[in-house]
Design an enzyme around this catalytic site. Structure first.
Site, PDB file in Angstrom:
ATOM      1  N   GLU A   9       0.817  -1.220   0.000  1.00 35.94           N
ATOM      2  CA  GLU A   9       0.000   0.000   0.000  1.00 35.94           C
ATOM      3  C   GLU A   9       0.848   1.266   0.000  1.00 35.94           C
ATOM      4  O   GLU A   9       0.529   2.235  -0.660  1.00 35.94           O
ATOM      5  CB  GLU A   9      -0.912   0.021   1.233  1.00 35.94           C
ATOM      6  CG  GLU A   9      -1.993  -1.033   1.233  1.00 35.94           C
ATOM      7  CD  GLU A   9      -2.843  -0.939   2.480  1.00 35.94           C
ATOM      8  OE1 GLU A   9      -3.091   0.182   2.960  1.00 35.94           O
ATOM      9  OE2 GLU A   9      -3.271  -1.989   2.993  1.00 35.94           O
ATOM     10  N   ASP A  82      -2.056  -4.469   3.659  1.00 33.96           N
ATOM     11  CA  ASP A  82      -2.196  -4.714   5.100  1.00 33.96           C
ATOM     12  C   ASP A  82      -3.164  -5.852   5.387  1.00 33.96           C
ATOM     13  O   ASP A  82      -3.998  -6.217   4.551  1.00 33.96           O
ATOM     14  CB  ASP A  82      -2.651  -3.432   5.808  1.00 33.96           C
ATOM     15  CG  ASP A  82      -1.572  -2.360   5.794  1.00 33.96           C
ATOM     16  OD1 ASP A  82      -0.394  -2.720   5.574  1.00 33.96           O
ATOM     17  OD2 ASP A  82      -1.897  -1.184   5.988  1.00 33.96           O
ATOM     18  N   ASP A  84      -5.670  -6.003   7.526  1.00 30.78           N
ATOM     19  CA  ASP A  84      -7.022  -5.691   7.989  1.00 30.78           C
ATOM     20  C   ASP A  84      -7.991  -5.747   6.802  1.00 30.78           C
ATOM     21  O   ASP A  84      -7.624  -6.068   5.683  1.00 30.78           O
ATOM     22  CB  ASP A  84      -7.053  -4.322   8.674  1.00 30.78           C
ATOM     23  CG  ASP A  84      -6.521  -3.207   7.776  1.00 30.78           C
ATOM     24  OD1 ASP A  84      -6.343  -3.448   6.564  1.00 30.78           O
ATOM     25  OD2 ASP A  84      -6.278  -2.107   8.284  1.00 30.78           O
ATOM     26  N   GLU A  86      -9.499  -3.369   5.138  1.00 34.10           N
ATOM     27  CA  GLU A  86      -9.190  -2.417   4.059  1.00 34.10           C
ATOM     28  C   GLU A  86      -8.068  -2.969   3.183  1.00 34.10           C
ATOM     29  O   GLU A  86      -8.120  -2.875   1.954  1.00 34.10           O
ATOM     30  CB  GLU A  86      -8.793  -1.059   4.644  1.00 34.10           C
ATOM     31  CG  GLU A  86      -9.915  -0.322   5.366  1.00 34.10           C
ATOM     32  CD  GLU A  86     -11.062   0.075   4.463  1.00 34.10           C
ATOM     33  OE1 GLU A  86     -10.811   0.383   3.278  1.00 34.10           O
ATOM     34  OE2 GLU A  86     -12.214   0.063   4.929  1.00 34.10           O
ATOM     35  N   TYR A 288       2.087  -4.094  13.474  1.00 32.55           N
ATOM     36  CA  TYR A 288       0.966  -3.390  12.829  1.00 32.55           C
ATOM     37  C   TYR A 288       0.109  -2.671  13.859  1.00 32.55           C
ATOM     38  O   TYR A 288      -0.229  -3.222  14.909  1.00 32.55           O
ATOM     39  CB  TYR A 288       0.127  -4.396  12.048  1.00 32.55           C
ATOM     40  CG  TYR A 288      -0.867  -3.759  11.119  1.00 32.55           C
ATOM     41  CD1 TYR A 288      -0.474  -2.786  10.209  1.00 32.55           C
ATOM     42  CD2 TYR A 288      -2.204  -4.130  11.146  1.00 32.55           C
ATOM     43  CE1 TYR A 288      -1.383  -2.200   9.346  1.00 32.55           C
ATOM     44  CE2 TYR A 288      -3.125  -3.554  10.279  1.00 32.55           C
ATOM     45  CZ  TYR A 288      -2.709  -2.588   9.387  1.00 32.55           C
ATOM     46  OH  TYR A 288      -3.619  -2.014   8.535  1.00 32.55           O
ATOM     47  N   ARG A 290      -2.968  -1.369  13.711  1.00 33.11           N
ATOM     48  CA  ARG A 290      -4.435  -1.483  13.742  1.00 33.11           C
ATOM     49  C   ARG A 290      -4.792  -2.898  14.177  1.00 33.11           C
ATOM     50  O   ARG A 290      -4.787  -3.829  13.379  1.00 33.11           O
ATOM     51  CB  ARG A 290      -5.041  -1.157  12.373  1.00 33.11           C
ATOM     52  CG  ARG A 290      -4.900   0.307  11.995  1.00 33.11           C
ATOM     53  CD  ARG A 290      -5.674   0.676  10.743  1.00 33.11           C
ATOM     54  NE  ARG A 290      -5.520   2.076  10.421  1.00 33.11           N
ATOM     55  CZ  ARG A 290      -4.545   2.591   9.685  1.00 33.11           C
ATOM     56  NH1 ARG A 290      -3.622   1.784   9.180  1.00 33.11           N
ATOM     57  NH2 ARG A 290      -4.466   3.884   9.441  1.00 33.11           N
ATOM     58  N   HIS A 333      -3.909 -11.960  15.323  1.00 34.75           N
ATOM     59  CA  HIS A 333      -3.042 -10.793  15.259  1.00 34.75           C
ATOM     60  C   HIS A 333      -2.330 -10.594  16.588  1.00 34.75           C
ATOM     61  O   HIS A 333      -2.706 -11.157  17.596  1.00 34.75           O
ATOM     62  CB  HIS A 333      -3.863  -9.537  14.936  1.00 34.75           C
ATOM     63  CG  HIS A 333      -4.524  -9.607  13.591  1.00 34.75           C
ATOM     64  ND1 HIS A 333      -5.365  -8.630  13.136  1.00 34.75           N
ATOM     65  CD2 HIS A 333      -4.468 -10.538  12.608  1.00 34.75           C
ATOM     66  CE1 HIS A 333      -5.797  -8.949  11.926  1.00 34.75           C
ATOM     67  NE2 HIS A 333      -5.268 -10.104  11.598  1.00 34.75           N
TER      68      HIS A 333
END
Length: 417
Positions: A9, A82, A84, A86, A288, A290, A333
């Protein structure tokens, strides 16, 4: 022909990853999402099961053309956005827009940008998780449906250019309801009386000791009467009680707890915290940022052990495994932690150093023994009154690690021996 094309990203992340993977890999960035709902249209076909209509924005067309050309030349395309929802959606959009073939496409995820994590991800590719993609699409569609209906009302009734969404609208409603409760609340005044006594310490030197009246006084006149009475009173220590307590450390940071602590201790806004954390993640310094998990990997737990033992001794080592209480949390995670626990300090901007220090201390403290505390309560009587003053104080028995531990103790996690 380029053997491998890796698409991430962020351009900052691309440079770091390319350095780890070597000459057989080319790493490019999608610069976030490459496709979205059409801007000036509703773009959702409600009659066809809420089917979204996507477009490639003008500012992303050049990026998409470059990625298409590079993907055609590569033997294998690695989608490394990533982990997640998104990120998963970005991987799916790339797969669709670049017209990738399943036999030449692999999806990889990692929660820290270190050489070992990247190489491990390459060894363990997976398919695109369509459930995560669906979750992201549902969120985006709800945003559009709510915003498209409510925003014009705001423009007409309140102010042009305001926006409404599935989260904003509900949040505003909760705030309004809470504010109405506050306005309707009938407050009652009360007075708190605090006394400062001079008492001898162990060396006979007089020191100040604060004590508070055991009850609240309702009127100013009553408070003044008590103060006048105290002028001629004699104060006597009736009782001194000491009890041992244990205080446990807080769990490692999740996204929300990091935002809260950064606001409380550093004065950072939520946006500022996430921006600084993003830079720390992309430079390979933290995992990470998030996440709703409080888990730590065995690697992190073991490396924390050695750091604590070398800094403070074996007696302070207490490995812990925390359980996430959030419903639907992704246990696979990790919590937010330093990628190398031995690095207590890092190079970087003042903001990056401060946030990293907060994360490092919280992670180290989470793997340490409970603080042993002696809580002392002193009861002081007033000769001409029925009231009493109470003074309390705490002494931490373990003092070798307070610079790490004190700020990370969870004040609610208290146990009597």
């Amino acid at each position: 022909m380029q053997k491998n094309l890796v698409i991430v990203e962020s351009p900052a992340k691309a440079k770091t990853i390319e350095k780890f993977l070597g000459k057989d890999y080319k790493v490019l960035s999608s610069y976030g999402h490459i496709r979205d709902l059409k801007k000036k249209e509703f773009s959702i076909d409600i009659d066809k099961d809420f089917k979204p209509h996507y477009e490639i924005p003008e500012d992303k067309k050049k990026v998409v053309e470059e990625l298409k050309a590079e993907a055609k030349e590569a033997e294998t395309v690695w989608l490394a956005s990533d982990e997640d929802r998104e990120g998963e959606a970005i991987a799916w959009h790339l797969y669709e827009v670049l017209k990738l073939q399943p036999e030449h496409t692999k999806r990889i995820v990692f929660h820290e940008i270190t050489k070992s994590a990247i190489l491990k991800a390459i060894e363990q590719p997976r398919n695109i998780d369509i459930n995560l993609v669906d979750a992201q699409q549902a969120r985006r569609i709800l945003d559009r449906i709510v915003g498209f209906e409510l925003s014009p009302v705001l423009w007409k009734k309140v102010k042009p250019a305001l926006s409404a969404g599935r989260v904003q609208s509900v949040s505003v409603r909760l705030i309004v309801e809470r504010e109405r409760e506050i306005q309707a609340f009938q407050s009652e005044a009360s007075y708190r009386v605090t006394a400062i006594f001079l008492v001898p310490d162990a060396d006979g030197k007089l020191v100040e000791m604060k004590a508070e009246l055991a009850r609240r006084i309702k009127t100013k006149a009553e408070a003044q009467k008590l103060l006048e009475s105290c002028r001629s009173a004699t104060f006597t220590i009736n009782d001194i009680s000491t009890r041992p307590l244990k205080k446990s450390p807080a769990a490692p940071f999740t996204t929300s707890t990091l935002q809260q602590e950064a606001a409380r201790k550093l004065g950072f806004t939520v946006a500022q915290t996430m921006m600084v954390a993003q830079r720390l993640y992309e430079s390979g310094k933290i995992t990470y940022m998030r996440t709703d998990s409080v888990n730590l990997s065995e690697l992190a737990v073991n490396s924390s052990k050695s750091v604590i033992a070398s800094m403070m001794g074996e007696r302070y080592v207490y490995p812990r495994h925390f359980a996430t209480k959030t419903k639907g949390a992704q246990e696979a995670h990790e919590a937010i932690r330093p990628t190398d626990m031995e690095n207590a300090k890092i190079e970087g901007s003042p903001q990056e150093r401060k946030l990293y220090d907060l994360i490092w201390k919280r992670t180290i403290a989470s793997q340490m023994a409970d603080a042993e505390v002696e809580k002392t309560t002193v009861n002081i009587s007033i000769s001409n009154e029925l009231d009493t003053f109470n003074a309390t104080g705490e002494v931490v028995k373990f003092d070798g690690f307070l610079h790490v531990y004190r700020e990370s103790i969870d004040d609610d996690a208290e146990q009597e021996d």
